[in-house]
Write a protein that holds these residues in place. Structure first.
Motif, PDB file in Angstrom:
ATOM      1  N   ASN A  36       3.007 -49.116 -56.437  1.00 56.38           N
ATOM      2  CA  ASN A  36       2.376 -49.878 -58.287  1.00 56.38           C
ATOM      3  C   ASN A  36       1.537 -50.533 -58.065  1.00 56.38           C
ATOM      4  OD1 ASN A  36       3.361 -47.384 -59.086  1.00 56.38           O
ATOM      5  ND2 ASN A  36       5.796 -48.665 -59.497  1.00 56.38           N
ATOM      6  N   GLN A  37       1.443 -51.631 -57.213  1.00 49.28           N
ATOM      7  CA  GLN A  37       0.869 -53.249 -57.144  1.00 49.28           C
ATOM      8  C   GLN A  37      -0.544 -53.380 -57.147  1.00 49.28           C
ATOM      9  OE1 GLN A  37       3.304 -52.830 -55.058  1.00 49.28           O
ATOM     10  NE2 GLN A  37       3.467 -53.651 -52.895  1.00 49.28           N
ATOM     11  N   ASP A  38      -0.976 -51.606 -56.116  1.00 53.63           N
ATOM     12  CA  ASP A  38      -2.370 -51.500 -55.911  1.00 53.63           C
ATOM     13  C   ASP A  38      -2.757 -50.570 -56.925  1.00 53.63           C
ATOM     14  OD1 ASP A  38      -2.168 -53.057 -53.441  1.00 53.63           O
ATOM     15  OD2 ASP A  38      -1.387 -51.159 -52.424  1.00 53.63           O
ATOM     16  N   PHE A  39      -1.899 -50.286 -57.640  1.00 41.77           N
ATOM     17  CA  PHE A  39      -2.672 -48.871 -58.673  1.00 41.77           C
ATOM     18  C   PHE A  39      -1.535 -49.263 -59.814  1.00 41.77           C
ATOM     19  CE2 PHE A  39      -3.116 -47.152 -54.553  1.00 41.77           C
ATOM     20  CZ  PHE A  39      -4.724 -46.817 -54.753  1.00 41.77           C
ATOM     21  N   PRO A  40      -1.906 -50.105 -60.501  1.00 43.44           N
ATOM     22  CA  PRO A  40      -0.907 -50.707 -61.531  1.00 43.44           C
ATOM     23  C   PRO A  40      -0.721 -49.762 -62.820  1.00 43.44           C
ATOM     24  CG  PRO A  40      -3.090 -52.109 -61.573  1.00 43.44           C
ATOM     25  CD  PRO A  40      -2.838 -50.911 -60.031  1.00 43.44           C
ATOM     26  N   ALA A  41      -2.164 -48.736 -63.237  1.00 42.20           N
ATOM     27  CA  ALA A  41      -2.383 -47.844 -64.101  1.00 42.20           C
ATOM     28  C   ALA A  41      -2.095 -46.433 -63.936  1.00 42.20           C
ATOM     29  CB  ALA A  41      -4.194 -46.975 -64.302  1.00 42.20           C
ATOM     30  N   LEU A  42      -1.494 -46.173 -62.951  1.00 43.26           N
ATOM     31  CA  LEU A  42      -0.169 -44.932 -62.376  1.00 43.26           C
ATOM     32  C   LEU A  42       1.404 -45.219 -63.116  1.00 43.26           C
ATOM     33  CD1 LEU A  42      -1.137 -43.407 -59.307  1.00 43.26           C
ATOM     34  CD2 LEU A  42      -1.623 -42.877 -61.476  1.00 43.26           C
ATOM     35  N   PRO A  43       1.927 -44.558 -63.742  1.00 45.15           N
ATOM     36  CA  PRO A  43       1.253 -43.794 -63.964  1.00 45.15           C
ATOM     37  C   PRO A  43       1.220 -43.338 -65.615  1.00 45.15           C
ATOM     38  CG  PRO A  43       3.731 -43.652 -64.416  1.00 45.15           C
ATOM     39  CD  PRO A  43       3.347 -44.838 -63.941  1.00 45.15           C
ATOM     40  N   GLY A  44       0.089 -42.243 -65.412  1.00 42.56           N
ATOM     41  CA  GLY A  44      -0.955 -42.564 -66.654  1.00 42.56           C
ATOM     42  C   GLY A  44      -0.813 -40.729 -67.779  1.00 42.56           C
ATOM     43  N   LYS A  45      -1.487 -40.851 -68.617  1.00 38.10           N
ATOM     44  CA  LYS A  45      -1.255 -39.103 -69.346  1.00 38.10           C
ATOM     45  C   LYS A  45      -2.030 -38.118 -68.996  1.00 38.10           C
ATOM     46  CE  LYS A  45      -1.300 -41.264 -74.026  1.00 38.10           C
ATOM     47  NZ  LYS A  45       0.348 -41.151 -73.924  1.00 38.10           N
ATOM     48  N   PHE A  46      -3.202 -38.684 -67.846  1.00 38.41           N
ATOM     49  CA  PHE A  46      -3.610 -37.519 -67.180  1.00 38.41           C
ATOM     50  C   PHE A  46      -4.172 -38.223 -66.379  1.00 38.41           C
ATOM     51  CE2 PHE A  46      -3.951 -35.816 -71.481  1.00 38.41           C
ATOM     52  CZ  PHE A  46      -2.441 -35.085 -71.285  1.00 38.41           C
ATOM     53  N   LEU A  47      -4.122 -37.163 -64.777  1.00 42.95           N
ATOM     54  CA  LEU A  47      -5.173 -37.346 -64.180  1.00 42.95           C
ATOM     55  C   LEU A  47      -6.655 -36.904 -63.604  1.00 42.95           C
ATOM     56  CD1 LEU A  47      -2.244 -38.159 -60.853  1.00 42.95           C
ATOM     57  CD2 LEU A  47      -3.001 -39.653 -62.332  1.00 42.95           C
TER      58      LEU A  47
ATOM     59  N   TYR B  87     -10.409 -45.324 -60.049  1.00 40.15           N
ATOM     60  CA  TYR B  87      -9.754 -46.410 -58.718  1.00 40.15           C
ATOM     61  C   TYR B  87     -10.518 -45.561 -57.419  1.00 40.15           C
ATOM     62  CZ  TYR B  87      -5.961 -48.098 -60.618  1.00 40.15           C
ATOM     63  OH  TYR B  87      -4.544 -48.966 -61.268  1.00 40.15           O
ATOM     64  N   VAL B  88     -11.522 -46.668 -56.504  1.00 41.65           N
ATOM     65  CA  VAL B  88     -12.418 -46.341 -55.496  1.00 41.65           C
ATOM     66  C   VAL B  88     -10.998 -45.842 -54.483  1.00 41.65           C
ATOM     67  CG1 VAL B  88     -14.553 -45.907 -54.349  1.00 41.65           C
ATOM     68  CG2 VAL B  88     -14.410 -46.475 -56.932  1.00 41.65           C
ATOM     69  N   LEU B  89     -11.285 -45.352 -53.506  1.00 39.23           N
ATOM     70  CA  LEU B  89     -10.359 -45.058 -52.310  1.00 39.23           C
ATOM     71  C   LEU B  89     -10.939 -44.502 -51.058  1.00 39.23           C
ATOM     72  CD1 LEU B  89      -6.996 -42.786 -53.847  1.00 39.23           C
ATOM     73  CD2 LEU B  89      -7.872 -44.828 -54.366  1.00 39.23           C
ATOM     74  N   ASP B  90     -10.899 -45.120 -49.953  1.00 34.73           N
ATOM     75  CA  ASP B  90     -11.235 -44.591 -48.542  1.00 34.73           C
ATOM     76  C   ASP B  90     -10.646 -42.911 -48.550  1.00 34.73           C
ATOM     77  OD1 ASP B  90     -11.647 -45.194 -45.774  1.00 34.73           O
ATOM     78  OD2 ASP B  90     -12.534 -46.415 -45.534  1.00 34.73           O
ATOM     79  N   PRO B  91     -11.592 -42.512 -47.380  1.00 31.85           N
ATOM     80  CA  PRO B  91     -11.035 -40.519 -47.637  1.00 31.85           C
ATOM     81  C   PRO B  91     -10.052 -40.382 -46.580  1.00 31.85           C
ATOM     82  CG  PRO B  91     -13.936 -41.574 -47.162  1.00 31.85           C
ATOM     83  CD  PRO B  91     -12.866 -42.049 -47.419  1.00 31.85           C
TER      84      PRO B  91
ATOM     85  N   GLN C 236      -7.229 -45.916 -48.632  1.00 26.78           N
ATOM     86  CA  GLN C 236      -6.839 -47.072 -49.084  1.00 26.78           C
ATOM     87  C   GLN C 236      -7.714 -47.660 -50.066  1.00 26.78           C
ATOM     88  OE1 GLN C 236      -5.324 -49.846 -47.648  1.00 26.78           O
ATOM     89  NE2 GLN C 236      -5.766 -51.752 -48.615  1.00 26.78           N
ATOM     90  N   ARG C 237      -7.135 -48.170 -51.433  1.00 25.61           N
ATOM     91  CA  ARG C 237      -8.396 -48.816 -52.712  1.00 25.61           C
ATOM     92  C   ARG C 237      -9.218 -49.255 -51.538  1.00 25.61           C
ATOM     93  NH1 ARG C 237      -6.500 -51.903 -57.992  1.00 25.61           N
ATOM     94  NH2 ARG C 237      -7.154 -53.628 -56.635  1.00 25.61           N
TER      95      ARG C 237
END
Length: 414
Positions: A278-289, A326-330, A334-335
């Motif tokens: 959560n600390q790396d992706f604070p927007a989660l959970p959202g309404k849609f992905l 968010y841009v992630l390393d594939p 990692q964000r």
């Protein structure tokens, strides 16, 4: 899975606004990646089909309309690319069996069309047609104006009509039909029939598909309450699917956490699951992905609509419209960076539309120049890469075959 990288995007340095939303913008001046700006008037028009308004990333920046015309014993599928003002006529679409569409009055309260364009994979276009014997899916090649594959999915008893989104594997052997999450939530929220995902094996030789069992995937999506986004990994010529979901915590069912992992379609098995902190992706959970790869596979883009604890004043006023990307390393998930914007509408076109080269993105009516970094290319771009970016952004996938280039270069551009 690789070593986590420390690369980080900065929305003020590496993401620069390119231009504003303008109806007077001439599409060819910016290339084939951004002429969807011309369809501003279509967003509020009755001529804009719901499949375009709620499209997934697989259709990208192109607005298609499809319709059936019957002449005697023959039937033709007319596909209009409104964005680029192109018309394609697909012949012999009922060579296997007769296509009898549903009466239009049965769709008048669904906001659906008889024909809905639900997917685009280079020059392959996927059309969903509501027929009397079931929902037909046609895979058409718009470079040769032919219908390659036809698949019929029977209606589920006592079930409303559904809108699907389509994902095709890089080797074009597998097809995933997933219920459009936005449409199901807005129009079809009371239906739970366990058919949120259909996994198909494509047989080009006989022009049809066979349904593959995917009980494990069905149970996983059911556990996540359908809040799952997925896409094929373009770096591997196989059926490897990258998925992301929001699932309740085992200890506290009221707390949702984001997960991302890999699924092997041919074996119906999960290769790995990684929790998103959560600390790396604070927007989660959202309404849609919304999940999408850059075309060259150098990064994964995860867009989240809505935020539980928005930090900006404008996001509090427009809470449902706040989007975090968010841009992630594939390789290691990692964000590597993030940026945010406010979408003009609550649900329609909330996800960023990324150009084929991965350098431009349209976010809420603005064009951004995204200087994403790659593990292979951290230095100045080569002439080869610059030429690639220009060609794929200005030339449509179905037109690459007509370029006066060797086959090896055409394969590289695809």
């Amino acid at each position: 899975m690789g070593v986590p990288l420390s690369k980080e995007y900065n929305e003020y340095k590496n993401i620069a606004q390119h231009s504003s939303y303008s109806r007077d913008l001439i599409a060819p001046s910016l290339g084939a990646c951004v002429p969807f700006l011309e369809t501003v008037s279509h967003l509020s028009s009755e001529n804009c089909c719901i499949s375009y308004k709620l499209q997934s990333s697989c259709i990208g920046d192109r607005h298609f309309h499809a319709s059936i015309q019957k002449k005697g014993l023959a039937a033709f599928l007319t596909v209009i690319d409104i964005t680029h003002r192109k018309t394609n006529t697909i012949c012999d679409i009922q060579t296997q069996n007769e296509i009898i569409p549903l009466p239009k009055k049965l769709l008048q309260y669904t906001d659906l069309q008889i024909c809905n364009v639900v997917g685009l994979h280079y020059e392959w276009l996927v059309v969903q047609i509501f027929c009397q014997d079931g929902i037909k899916f046609l895979i058409c090649d718009i470079s040769t104006n032919t219908c390659l594959v036809q698949y019929t999915h029977k209606y589920v008893p006592q079930s409303k009509l559904k809108l699907y989104e389509c994902h095709i594997s890089p080797d074009r052997m597998f097809l995933v039909l997933k219920q459009n999450q936005l449409y199901q939530s807005l129009y079809n929220s009371n239906i739970e029939d366990g058919e949120s995902v259909i996994l198909l094996n494509i047989h080009l030789q006989i022009g049809t598909c066979t349904e593959e069992p995917c009980e494990l995937l069905h149970s996983f999506i059911s556990l996540a309450l359908g809040r799952v986004a997925m896409t094929f990994d373009p770096r591997t010529d196989s059926d490897l699917i990258v998925y992301t979901s929001e699932m309740p915590d085992k200890l506290n069912r009221e707390i949702y956490k984001g997960h991302i992992g890999l699924y092997k379609a041919s074996r119906d098995s999960f290769l790995c699951t990684t929790g998103l902190l959560n600390q790396d992706f604070p927007a989660l959970p959202g309404k849609f992905l919304n999940l999408q790869f850059l075309r060259d596979g150098s990064a994964i883009v995860l867009a989240v609509l809505g935020s539980v604890s928005p930090t900006r004043t404008i996001s509090i006023l427009c809470r449902n419209n706040f989007v975090t990307v968010y841009v992630l390393d594939p390789d290691c998930f990692q964000r590597t960076g993030s940026f945010s914007y406010v979408s003009h509408s609550q649900f329609q076109h909330f996800a960023p539309v990324i150009s084929p080269s991965g350098t431009l993105a349209c976010c809420a009516g603005k064009i951004y120049n995204i200087e994403h970094s790659r593990s292979q290319q951290n230095s100045v771009k080569s002439l080869k890469r610059l030429c690639y970016n220009v060609i794929v952004d200005f030339v449509l996938p179905e037109d690459i075959e007509h370029l006066p280039l060797p086959k090896s270069l055409k394969s590289y551009l695809r």
